[in-house]
Design an enzyme around this catalytic site. Sequence first.
Site, PDB file in Angstrom:
ATOM      1  N   ASP A 149     -16.050   3.496 -14.144  1.00 44.85           N
ATOM      2  CA  ASP A 149     -16.349   2.635 -12.935  1.00 44.85           C
ATOM      3  C   ASP A 149     -17.631   1.560 -13.272  1.00 44.85           C
ATOM      4  O   ASP A 149     -17.269   0.500 -12.818  1.00 44.85           O
ATOM      5  CB  ASP A 149     -16.951   3.649 -11.829  1.00 44.85           C
ATOM      6  N   HIS A 208      -3.668   2.689 -12.484  1.00 44.16           N
ATOM      7  CA  HIS A 208      -3.077   1.521 -13.156  1.00 44.16           C
ATOM      8  C   HIS A 208      -2.361   1.388 -13.969  1.00 44.16           C
ATOM      9  O   HIS A 208      -1.307   0.638 -14.098  1.00 44.16           O
ATOM     10  CB  HIS A 208      -4.691   1.189 -13.941  1.00 44.16           C
ATOM     11  N   SER A 254       0.712  -1.301   0.243  1.00 39.95           N
ATOM     12  CA  SER A 254       0.071  -0.120   0.006  1.00 39.95           C
ATOM     13  C   SER A 254       0.840   1.365   0.060  1.00 39.95           C
ATOM     14  O   SER A 254       2.021   1.091  -0.045  1.00 39.95           O
ATOM     15  CB  SER A 254      -0.773   0.041   1.502  1.00 39.95           C
ATOM     16  N   ARG A 255       0.337   2.293  -0.108  1.00 36.70           N
ATOM     17  CA  ARG A 255       1.077   3.523   0.073  1.00 36.70           C
ATOM     18  C   ARG A 255       1.577   3.825   1.401  1.00 36.70           C
ATOM     19  O   ARG A 255       2.451   4.639   1.493  1.00 36.70           O
ATOM     20  CB  ARG A 255       0.205   4.949  -0.440  1.00 36.70           C
ATOM     21  N   ARG A 295     -16.353  11.177  -8.160  1.00 36.86           N
ATOM     22  CA  ARG A 295     -16.637  12.448  -8.352  1.00 36.86           C
ATOM     23  C   ARG A 295     -15.338  13.184  -8.735  1.00 36.86           C
ATOM     24  O   ARG A 295     -15.265  14.152  -8.826  1.00 36.86           O
ATOM     25  CB  ARG A 295     -17.767  13.174  -7.480  1.00 36.86           C
ATOM     26  N   LYS A 314     -10.331  -3.297 -13.550  1.00 35.41           N
ATOM     27  CA  LYS A 314     -10.992  -2.423 -14.528  1.00 35.41           C
ATOM     28  C   LYS A 314     -11.546  -1.078 -14.061  1.00 35.41           C
ATOM     29  O   LYS A 314     -11.685  -1.219 -12.684  1.00 35.41           O
ATOM     30  CB  LYS A 314     -12.256  -3.251 -15.195  1.00 35.41           C
TER      31      LYS A 314
END
Length: 335
Positions: A179, A80, A37-38, A168, A98
Site C-alpha cells: 500500500d 487487480h 461496482s460489486r 491488515r 498500484k
Amino acid sequence: MTEQKVRWGILATGGIAAAFTAELVDLPDAEVVAVASRTEQSAKAFAERFGIARAYGDWDALARDEDVDVVYVATPHSAHRAAAGLCLEAGRNVLCEKAFTLNAREAEELVALARSRGSFLMEAMWMYCNPLIRRLADLVRDGAIGEVRSVHADFGLAGPFPPQSRLRDPLQGGGALLDLGVYPVSFAHLLLGEPADVVARAVLSEEGVDLQTGALLSWESGALASVHCSIIGGTATTASVTGSLGRIDIPYGFFHTDRFVLHRDGRDPEEFTTGPAERGSLRHEAQEVMRALRAGGTESPLVPLDGTLAVMRTLDAIRDRVGVRYPSEDTLTPA
C-alpha cells in the site's frame, strides 16, 4: 481517438476512485461514461454523485461496454489481476492502480495479456507523471548531482488500524509494503533501475501482514537505497537522492510533491516548485493515458510496463525476505 473525447469507465467506487473521477470530470478531453461496482446500489450512488450515465452492478458489464475506451481499475490490489484481466480480455484499455498486482507473476500475466491483445495498459503510478518528479529525474539523468550514490525514501501512517481494516487483511493484500512501500521502492527504481540485491526486515501483525518494513537495496554501481514503510507510525514521508556532486531533497509528501531543493557543491541551493494545486493532482496520469491512446500507443514511456514488472519483482523479493505471503498465492518464487 485523435479528436474526440476519451471515454472512461471506472471500476470500483472507493476513495481513490472518487478522487480520480473528480479530476477526470474537470478535464475537457475526458468523459466518464460508466461505472461498475460489486453492487448496483454502490454503482448508482457513485454515478449520481459524478453525473455518470451508466451504472453497473457487476464488472463484466463494464468490461463489455463498447462505448468505454479505457477502464480505470481502483479495486484493492488483491483484485487487480482479476479486474484488469477481465477488461483486457474484453478488449478494453486499462489504467490499473498500484500496487499493480499482488506479485510479479500476476503482473507478468497482465502484461502478457495486454501485449497479446494490442491493448494499452499502465500502472497508475501518479508519482512518475508528476511534472516536478519528472524534472528531478531529468536533472539526475543529466548529471546535475554526479553519479548517484544513495537514495532514501519513507512513507508511514500513524494508525492504529483495527484488525478488520483492509490494511491488515491478508485476503486483500494488506500490510504497509504494497500500500505504501510501493512509493519508496518505485522512487528508487526511477533513479537507479532494478536493484541487484535486497535485504529486508519487518514487524508482522498477528494476521501475518507487515506493520512496518525496512529494506536496503543495492546496485552493481555501488549505489544503495534505504526504503521504509509503516502503518504503525507516521513518518516524515520525505525522499532524497545523493550523488558525487550534490544532493536533492524532497520534503513531506515526496510522491506528490510541489517542491524540491537541489544542493550542488560550491553553489547556492536551488529550489524547484510548481503551483500548490499540483500536490494533490491525479490529472497528470489521466492526461498521460489519453496522450498515449491518441498516439496509438499501448504503453506509456513515463510508466513503462517493464519498469512496473521490475518494481513488482523487488516487492516480491522484500516479501520473501520478511516472510509475508498471501492466502491466494500458491507459490511465491524467491527473488
